[in-house]
Design an enzyme around this catalytic site. Structure first.
Site, mmCIF file in Angstrom:
data_model
loop_
_atom_site.group_PDB
_atom_site.id
_atom_site.type_symbol
_atom_site.label_atom_id
_atom_site.label_comp_id
_atom_site.label_asym_id
_atom_site.label_seq_id
_atom_site.Cartn_x
_atom_site.Cartn_y
_atom_site.Cartn_z
ATOM 1 N NE ARG A 151 120.306 62.915 15.851
ATOM 2 C CZ ARG A 151 121.625 62.983 15.779
ATOM 3 N NH1 ARG A 151 122.229 62.825 14.608
ATOM 4 N NH2 ARG A 151 122.347 63.224 16.834
ATOM 5 C CG PHE B 194 113.742 63.108 22.299
ATOM 6 C CD1 PHE B 194 113.446 63.256 20.966
ATOM 7 C CD2 PHE B 194 113.052 62.138 23.026
ATOM 8 C CE1 PHE B 194 112.488 62.481 20.359
ATOM 9 C CE2 PHE B 194 112.092 61.352 22.420
ATOM 10 C CZ PHE B 194 111.819 61.531 21.099
ATOM 11 C CD GLU B 195 116.488 59.864 18.850
ATOM 12 O OE1 GLU B 195 117.405 59.774 18.028
ATOM 13 O OE2 GLU B 195 115.658 58.981 19.055
ATOM 14 N N GLY B 196 119.164 65.125 20.172
ATOM 15 C CA GLY B 196 119.854 66.277 19.583
ATOM 16 C C GLY B 196 118.800 67.314 19.242
#
Lengths: 424, 632
Positions: free
Chosen positions: B315, B436-438
């Site tokens: 991230r 995205f990515e959480g």
């Protein structure tokens, strides 16, 4: 604005002899009620006659006809009774009102007539019709009962008439009819600003709108006639779950050859209930219970439950611990030895009233076990586990007596519905 | 193509130079490095960085963030030589408009990216990659992000797609797969999401069953929204497997490397998306795909940890990527604002336009500072756990990017809305960053709960004593409260004689210290009030996360501006201005948030929020009557 003020006296002078023309010129429209308009001047004359009994208005033709035998008994005929059951509807009711208004310009006996009409309204199926109430109020002579000075205002001016006006509004209130602008105008014309009927009107206008939408689960009016539709409506009402699915397992029908009637079977089940049933242990029976009553305004319907007993406390399943490897992104529970503080603990049980789980509900056209068994068979298609669980029927015979009453109730309701239809 | 060839040549030269650099420890200057070693020897255990976590206890571990991490001159030269050709490639050979319109990255562009080595940025050199440090990766991310589709394609390939092999793979797996992945001959994809499963591991349906001989697994199931799903040759797939644990068979998640060549792998048609349209997103179906046992990443049943580590490590780069986009947009919009005239005045002279530029500059400065501070922390020796910091960078930068791009469009007026200009594409592309990515909501929970867990462990005893009514602890608390109310001077030694902050930033540092101190008190009171049920207090946790993000952002800017001031970088006074401005704003925001979090605060509208939401959700519709509705 200024030029208007200059114009006004000019115009007034021009149309001095004709005040109506002035009103028309300025677009002021006075709304006169239809029945009253031609007699306007006359009733005006009546009011003055009340104050000065000596000055009598010129009697009309019809009065002259009535005068010759003033001391003889008047035969009283209930005008509402002229119509038999079949043709009692709004049209005939209005006809009676019209006849009364036309019969006598003085509207003699109007209070008695209005009381009688109020009583007959349900029979004519017009008890929920605002226009009829307005027509009823319209029977009152206009402006006669309006207090003219402070003394009249102080004492109860024309108490019988005022009481009658209040009764009309009272009946409207009972049937939940909200007065409209016409009612207001009529009341102002009849009784004036500071009268009891108008006070009643104002109170109604204060409370009615406030209560109009107070019920979060309104019952539709009129109720559908089809019992299957009523069943659908009631089941949705009880389950109160938008996900719940209604299934009509059987439509009501009669076999031509064998004359066997097939009662309707309507059931409802939500996905949550389905999964609850899925988890139910086959060792414990499930029960079909009922009938339980449900009132929709004046109609009573009966429903049945498929439910299970509450697990005994020892066997209660512990709430599953959340797998620590459940959420890829954040911890679902903290590894802490701290409980919630009392000050922030808002969860409290009144009495921990717990009932067993309810798995499904249904309504059927005939209250026997065979029909209910058919429902269970239908449920099995979506809940295969029901095939392994013993189903016990715990039907109560008690409500049959109530059922008889309901049938009466239903015929009454049907009547009402029919009259409703006729009215339309 | 000539520029490509040149770039390739340059990369070749660079790869040679990289070996020289390898000898140097990255990320730190000499003295700081010594300090680090000293501390490590004191602790003895494998160190875990804990700047953010310590903030929850109301203390600042200044050694972790001061001085601002630096790279060596060699590394700087190296990365600058990289940046040139990549920038040139993106400016000349990438037609973003066409990529967006055709929803496809042309093969020549992909070839160009491969030859620049951008498919193997973080793969070690021994496997044919560039072996970039996190800091250098972040730097390249700034340029790559200029085209959203390419950035996402590359990120799906290396930030998550092959990360599993990189961090948890065996040497054999690395040797077998990494070289081809580094060259771009193979593209990787990360297959976690399923139709019924976003972040819930329990609802993963894809299943891997062991074959009778025990040498293979048969993989069955479908995955959705897989970036690079249609391009990829290597998939990191997460599936349920049966694992025997304490004599019981349990379903656990396992990670597999699946080659397309194994058979039974099919991808659906590319999804049509709002933004990043050129990136390839498809469904991927596995039908009896035979995966050898050697292709398990990590251990059998250990897929959950692998997935978490991959997701947590990817991230941090979003910060620099967003900064790259907004820096570019500032240039474009500034050009416009200074040339367009209205009412005989340039747009740039209007206060409301200047306001927007100030905002964009400030946000860019902050996210850049956060991104490179985090990257620098991650590059330190040991295995620092910077997942909370990385999540904060992601949340802050994605939200700022959305705001700034929206403001940039506002400056451009109608022009920004037109498809003939690139601006609307930036807006569409950057919307995905929040998702995205959480999603940012999920990451806020992660940030707050991780810190709460850390603080809770240390504070449990104390809080228990307090609840028991221990007089000593209670008196201690009372005295502390009394001192606070009498105007306590919070001093963590950031400023002053031994301080690490430049005097011109003293005010900001004081604000940071004060916020941090009271944040610590607040965390304690939250733990006192909610205990472990704080997990369910999402509205409170969101505020906790927001405060923490602000604190970390303040730290990063103060640290960076102090360094710039001290070594006299160009325009350091501008940095001071930005830092002081940001810190004052963040200070007020924090105070407000903390007031909301304190008990019975009137600003706290949580109850109303919940009530409104429940009413609407019960009816599943907007419930208010129409304004034209009449009741009588």
């Amino acid at each position: 604005m200024k030029c208007v003020r200059v114009l006004l006296p000019l115009l007034a002078r021009d149309s001095y002899g004709d005040p109506l023309a002035l009103g028309q010129a300025w677009g002021l429209r006075r709304t006169f009620s239809c029945a009253q308009t031609p007699n306007m001047c006359l009733s005006r004359g009546f009011r003055t006659s009340m104050r000065k009994p000596t000055s009598k208005p010129a009697p009309t033709k019809r009065e002259e006809e009535a005068q010759p035998n003033p001391k003889s008994l008047v035969t009283f005929e209930d005008p509402f009774k002229r119509f038999d059951q079949d043709c009692r509807n709004k049209a005939t009711f209005s006809h009676v009102l019209n006849v009364f208004c036309k019969k006598d310009v003085r509207r003699r006996g109007h209070v008695e007539f209005i009381y009688a009409a109020l009583q007959k309204m349900p029979e004519f199926g017009v008890e929920r019709d605002l226009r009829v109430y307005n027509a009823l109020l319209d029977i009152f002579p206009k402006e006669v009962f309006v207090p003219q000075n402070s003394i009249q205002r102080m004492f109860n001016h024309y108490p019988r008439q005022q009481e009658c006006g209040v009764q009309v509004l009272e009946q409207m209130e009972r049937y939940g009819i909200l007065p409209d602008a016409e009612t207001k105008f009529l009341l102002l014309q009849i009784f004036g600003q500071k009268s009891h009927p108008f006070l009643k009107y104002r109170r109604m206008m204060y409370w009615f709108p406030k209560f109009k939408n107070i019920n979060p689960y309104p019952v539709p009016y009129p109720l559908p006639c089809d019992p299957v539709d009523i069943a659908k409506l009631s089941l949705q009402r009880i389950s109160a779950d938008l996900d719940a699915r209604i299934t009509v397992y059987q439509m009501p029908s009669v076999e031509e050859k064998t004359r066997i009637t097939h009662p309707y079977i309507v059931g409802i089940q939500s996905p949550d209930q389905q999964s609850l049933l899925q988890k139910h242990s086959p060792d414990r029976p499930v029960y079909v219970e009922g009938p339980f009553p449900l009132w929709l305004k004046k109609t009573c319907v009966y429903y049945y439950l498929l439910r299970a007993e509450l697990l005994p406390p020892g066997e209660k399943e512990e709430e599953e611990d959340i797998d620590p490897e459940r959420n890829f992104y954040f911890p679902m529970q903290l590894d802490l030895d701290l409980e919630r503080d009392l000050g922030d603990d808002d969860s409290f049980d009144v009495n921990e009233v717990e009932e067993g789980p309810v798995f499904a509900m249904c309504m059927v056209g005939s209250e026997d076990q065979a029909t209910l068994a058919q429902w269970i068979r239908g449920l099995q298609e979506t809940n295969p586990i029901l095939g392994h669980i013993p189903v016990v029927f715990r039907l109560e015979s008690g409500p049959l007596k109530i059922q008889a009453e309901t049938e009466m109730e239903e015929t009454y309701e049907e009547e009402a519905l029919q009259s409703q239809k006729l009215k339309q | 193509m000539t520029s490509l060839a040149a770039a390739r040549g340059e990369v070749g030269r660079l790869s040679g130079r990289m070996a020289v650099v390898r000898g140097f420890l990255r990320g730190l200057t000499g003295p700081a490095l010594l300090g680090l070693h000293r501390r490590r020897s004191l602790h003895g255990a494998p160190r875990s960085l804990a700047y953010a976590k310590e903030l929850f206890l109301g203390s600042i571990v200044k050694e972790e963030v001061f001085p601002y991490p630096e790279i060596t001159n060699e590394e700087l030269n190296e990365i600058n030589q990289f940046v040139g050709p990549v920038e040139k490639f993106f400016n000349e050979d990438v037609d973003s408009k066409k990529i967006d319109h055709d929803a496809k990255i042309p093969p020549e562009t992909l070839e160009g990216l491969k030859s620049l080595g951008l498919f193997g940025m973080q793969i070690p050199e021994e496997y044919g990659g560039l072996g970039l440090s996190n800091t250098m990766y972040a730097r390249l991310g700034e340029i790559i992000s200029l085209d959203g589709s390419i950035a996402v394609t590359l990120a799906a390939h290396q930030a998550i797609g092959l990360k599993g092999i990189l961090i948890a793979g065996t040497d054999e797996q690395k040797a077998k797969y990494l070289p081809k992945l580094a060259s771009g001959e193979h593209v990787a994809a990360f297959c976690l999401t399923e139709p019924g499963s976003g972040s819930d591991a329990a609802s993963i349906q894809t299943r891997a069953t062991a074959t009778a001989d025990g040498k293979h697994f048969l993989l069955n199931g479908s995955k959705v929204w897989i970036s690079n799903g249609g391009l990829a040759d290597i998939f990191t797939v997460f599936a349920r497997t049966e694992v025997v644990e304490d004599g019981k068979t349990k379903d656990k998640i396992t990670a597999f490397i699946v080659e397309k060549a194994f058979g039974g792998v099919a991808s659906g048609k590319p999804e049509d998306k709002l933004g990043i349209r050129g990136s390839n997103t498809t469904e991927v179906h596995f039908e009896n795909t035979k995966v050898p046992v050697e292709n398990i990443i990590g251990e059998l049943g250990g897929g959950f940890k692998v997935a978490m580590n991959i997701l947590n490590s990817g991230r941090f780069s979003m910060g620099s990527a967003c900064a790259g986009i907004i820096k570019k947009l500032i240039e474009l919009t500034a050009e416009y604002a200074c040339t367009r005239k209205q009412f005989n005045k340039r747009l740039s002279e209007f206060g409301l336009i200047q306001d927007k530029f100030a905002l964009m500059t400030q946000r860019t400065y902050v996210m850049e500072s956060m991104a490179y501070l985090t990257a620098g922390m991650m590059d330190r020796p040991g295995l620092p756990d910077c997942s909370v910091e990385a999540a904060m960078v992601k949340v802050f930068s994605s939200e700022s990017a959305w705001l700034c791009i929206s403001e940039a469009l506002q400056i451009l007026g109608g022009l920004g809305y037109m498809k003939d200009y690139p601006y609307e594409r930036y807006l569409r592309d950057c919307r995905i960053l929040l998702i995205f990515e959480g999603t940012n909501e999920i990451l806020r929970m992660y940030i707050a709960l991780t810190g709460m867990q850390h603080a809770g462990k240390l504070l449990t005893e104390k809080i228990k004593e307090m609840k028991k009514g221990n007089v000593g602890v209670a008196v201690g608390m009372f005295v502390k409260k009394l001192r606070d109310s009498l105007g306590r001077k919070v001093d963590f030694g950031l400023t002053g004689k031994e301080g690490v902050v430049h005097p011109s930033l003293e005010e900001s540092a004081k604000k940071l210290e004060e916020n941090t101190y009271y944040f610590g008190c607040l965390v304690e009171s939250l733990l006192y009030r909610f205990g472990k049920t704080v997990v369910d207090e999402q509205l409170a946790l969101k505020r906790v996360a927001d405060i923490l993000i602000n604190l970390y952002a303040m730290t990063a800017t103060i640290s960076r501006a102090s360094r710039s001031m001290r070594i006299g970088l160009r325009n350091h006074d501008h940095e001071i201005l930005l830092t002081n401005m940001f810190c004052s704003e963040a200070y007020f925001k924090n105070n407000y948030l903390m007031a909301e979090l304190s008990k019975h605060a009137p600003e706290n509208l949580d109850d109303s929020i919940k009530k409104i939401a429940t009413t609407v959700l019960d009816k599943r519709a907007y419930v208010c009557s129409h304004p034209l509705e009449r009741n009588f």
